[in-house]
Design a protein around this motif. Structure first.
Motif, PDB file in Angstrom:
ATOM      1  N   LEU B  99       0.933  -1.116   0.060  1.00  0.00           N
ATOM      2  CA  LEU B  99      -0.198   0.181   0.155  1.00  0.00           C
ATOM      3  C   LEU B  99       1.042   1.268   0.031  1.00  0.00           C
ATOM      4  CD1 LEU B  99      -2.588  -1.157   2.583  1.00  0.00           C
ATOM      5  CD2 LEU B  99      -3.058  -0.601   0.210  1.00  0.00           C
ATOM      6  N   GLU B 100       2.247   1.103   0.081  1.00  0.00           N
ATOM      7  CA  GLU B 100       3.157   2.119   0.192  1.00  0.00           C
ATOM      8  C   GLU B 100       2.774   3.179   1.196  1.00  0.00           C
ATOM      9  OE1 GLU B 100       4.384   2.163  -4.580  1.00  0.00           O
ATOM     10  OE2 GLU B 100       2.941   3.722  -3.863  1.00  0.00           O
ATOM     11  N   LEU B 101       2.415   2.552   2.523  1.00  0.00           N
ATOM     12  CA  LEU B 101       2.290   3.558   3.754  1.00  0.00           C
ATOM     13  C   LEU B 101       3.626   3.624   4.129  1.00  0.00           C
ATOM     14  CD1 LEU B 101      -0.867   1.503   5.134  1.00  0.00           C
ATOM     15  CD2 LEU B 101      -0.980   4.002   4.491  1.00  0.00           C
ATOM     16  N   SER B 102       3.904   5.024   4.439  1.00  0.00           N
ATOM     17  CA  SER B 102       5.025   5.398   5.064  1.00  0.00           C
ATOM     18  C   SER B 102       5.141   5.476   6.459  1.00  0.00           C
ATOM     19  CB  SER B 102       5.433   6.916   4.772  1.00  0.00           C
ATOM     20  OG  SER B 102       4.729   7.780   5.412  1.00  0.00           O
ATOM     21  N   LYS B 103       6.406   5.396   7.058  1.00  0.00           N
ATOM     22  CA  LYS B 103       6.173   5.393   8.716  1.00  0.00           C
ATOM     23  C   LYS B 103       5.284   6.512   9.290  1.00  0.00           C
ATOM     24  CE  LYS B 103      10.536   2.970   9.238  1.00  0.00           C
ATOM     25  NZ  LYS B 103      12.024   3.214   9.841  1.00  0.00           N
ATOM     26  N   THR B 134      -2.606  16.851   5.618  1.00  0.00           N
ATOM     27  CA  THR B 134      -2.011  16.160   4.336  1.00  0.00           C
ATOM     28  C   THR B 134      -1.931  14.618   4.511  1.00  0.00           C
ATOM     29  OG1 THR B 134      -1.108  18.545   3.768  1.00  0.00           O
ATOM     30  CG2 THR B 134      -0.204  16.373   2.683  1.00  0.00           C
ATOM     31  N   HIS B 135      -1.173  14.371   5.606  1.00  0.00           N
ATOM     32  CA  HIS B 135      -0.909  12.905   5.850  1.00  0.00           C
ATOM     33  C   HIS B 135      -2.234  12.270   5.885  1.00  0.00           C
ATOM     34  CE1 HIS B 135       3.153  13.111   6.484  1.00  0.00           C
ATOM     35  NE2 HIS B 135       3.154  13.940   7.519  1.00  0.00           N
ATOM     36  N   ILE B 136      -3.292  12.585   6.656  1.00  0.00           N
ATOM     37  CA  ILE B 136      -4.618  11.929   6.586  1.00  0.00           C
ATOM     38  C   ILE B 136      -5.089  11.563   5.324  1.00  0.00           C
ATOM     39  CG2 ILE B 136      -6.787  12.145   7.440  1.00  0.00           C
ATOM     40  CD1 ILE B 136      -5.852  13.154  10.047  1.00  0.00           C
ATOM     41  N   GLN B 137      -4.978  12.669   4.399  1.00  0.00           N
ATOM     42  CA  GLN B 137      -5.506  12.526   3.165  1.00  0.00           C
ATOM     43  C   GLN B 137      -4.831  11.566   2.089  1.00  0.00           C
ATOM     44  OE1 GLN B 137      -5.378  16.557   1.473  1.00  0.00           O
ATOM     45  NE2 GLN B 137      -6.941  16.269  -0.074  1.00  0.00           N
ATOM     46  N   ASN B 138      -3.450  11.516   2.419  1.00  0.00           N
ATOM     47  CA  ASN B 138      -2.690  10.468   1.845  1.00  0.00           C
ATOM     48  C   ASN B 138      -3.073   8.999   2.347  1.00  0.00           C
ATOM     49  OD1 ASN B 138      -1.409  12.460   0.170  1.00  0.00           O
ATOM     50  ND2 ASN B 138       0.243  12.607   2.004  1.00  0.00           N
TER      51      ASN B 138
END
Lengths: 162, 162
Positions: B99-103, B134-138
């Motif tokens: 899913l390409e979720l970052s740390k 922004t993070h939440i949107q991603n």
DNA sequence: CTTATTTTCATACTAAAGTATGAGGTTTTA
DNA sequence: TAAAACCTCATACTTTAGTATGAAAATAAG
């Protein structure tokens, strides 16, 4: 069988009384015997009284030890039962009752946890938006939370919803 | 310091003895006093002896209650407490990678699941509100969800967060 | 070193959630 | 039967969440 048990309990319950009565009778006899010897031989009065004191003190101690009831101390040991989140969900019914959560409230709480919006919940339960909002408000009060994410987290932690 | 403690223990250990000694002294005085009255007024001998017996029995009982450690009977009650098994959370690392979720995104997802508001997250991570948004949107895009409750539900279901 | 990725931040706006208040109908309980 | 509890609904408003767009700095990868 019951009569046997009753008889047995009666003897046990009155054991101390019986024993003390017999002991007292014996000691009274001893007193009389010592009294006679005292009158006849005129021995030291103080020794006689001292003997009485010691004898009856010992009797008191012995009686107290027999009579005293053991202090009952209850220790509650919390046994942690690990529950996998969804598979073995067991409703914490006592807490639901304690928090006074109604069935409808639990139902809505479940739908929140499943990720539904208020509007989606109206469609599922055939009620109006303001009804949903009212229920959610009540849930927040009862769970002492400020937002739905908190409500869901707390409800799952406390086993109110699966 | 140690000497002080020893002295204190000595007094405590011998408390019963001291108490009994003092009581006995007092009672002997009482005996003497009663003896004098008995000699002077020549009252009934039996009553006198009876009084001695009762007094010393009571003393014995009192002493025994003080001396004896109450027998403590312990009852252990097991109470089951249901605990979610967070310990066994195993991160689905392959899916995170897929899913390409970052740390950072996982971190924020965890805080969402704990029930925090955006503003609260800014305080915890020392970033601005628009950063959080922004993070939440991603996160929403990567998880293909529309709201935080959905994101949390999906992330827990897929073992992305504990 | 260059490129790609991640993190950070802002702005302006819309949508949804949350709050407070009030009211009436239905069901359950004492 | 009356009271309490629950469910339903509305209104007006505030706050928070979510959307879209743009930009720069920091870090990681090739």
């Amino acid at each position: 069988m019951y009569t046997m048990t009753d008889n047995k309990n009666l003897l046990l319950r009155n054991k101390a009384t019986i024993v003390y009565s017999i002991s007292l009778a014996f000691l009274l006899f001893l007193l009389k015997w010592l009294e006679i010897r005292f009158i006849i031989f005129d021995h030291s009065f103080e020794i006689y009284i001292g003997a009485i004191a010691v004898i009856f003190t010992v009797l008191g101690i012995w009686l107290a030890l027999k009579l005293s009831k053991p202090k009952i101390e209850t220790i509650v040991v919390e046994k942690e039962v690990y529950v996998n989140r969804n598979e073995n969900f067991v409703l914490n019914a006592s807490l639901v009752s304690q928090l006074e959560l109604s069935k409808r409230e639990l139902e809505i709480l479940s739908l929140l946890a499943q990720g539904h919006s208020n509007q989606e919940i109206t469609a599922k339960l055939f009620v109006s938006l303001s009804t949903v909002k009212t229920h959610i408000q009540n849930i927040f009060e009862k769970l002492d939370v400020k937002r739905r994410t908190q409500a869901v987290e707390k409800a799952k932690r406390l086993n109110l919803i699966p």
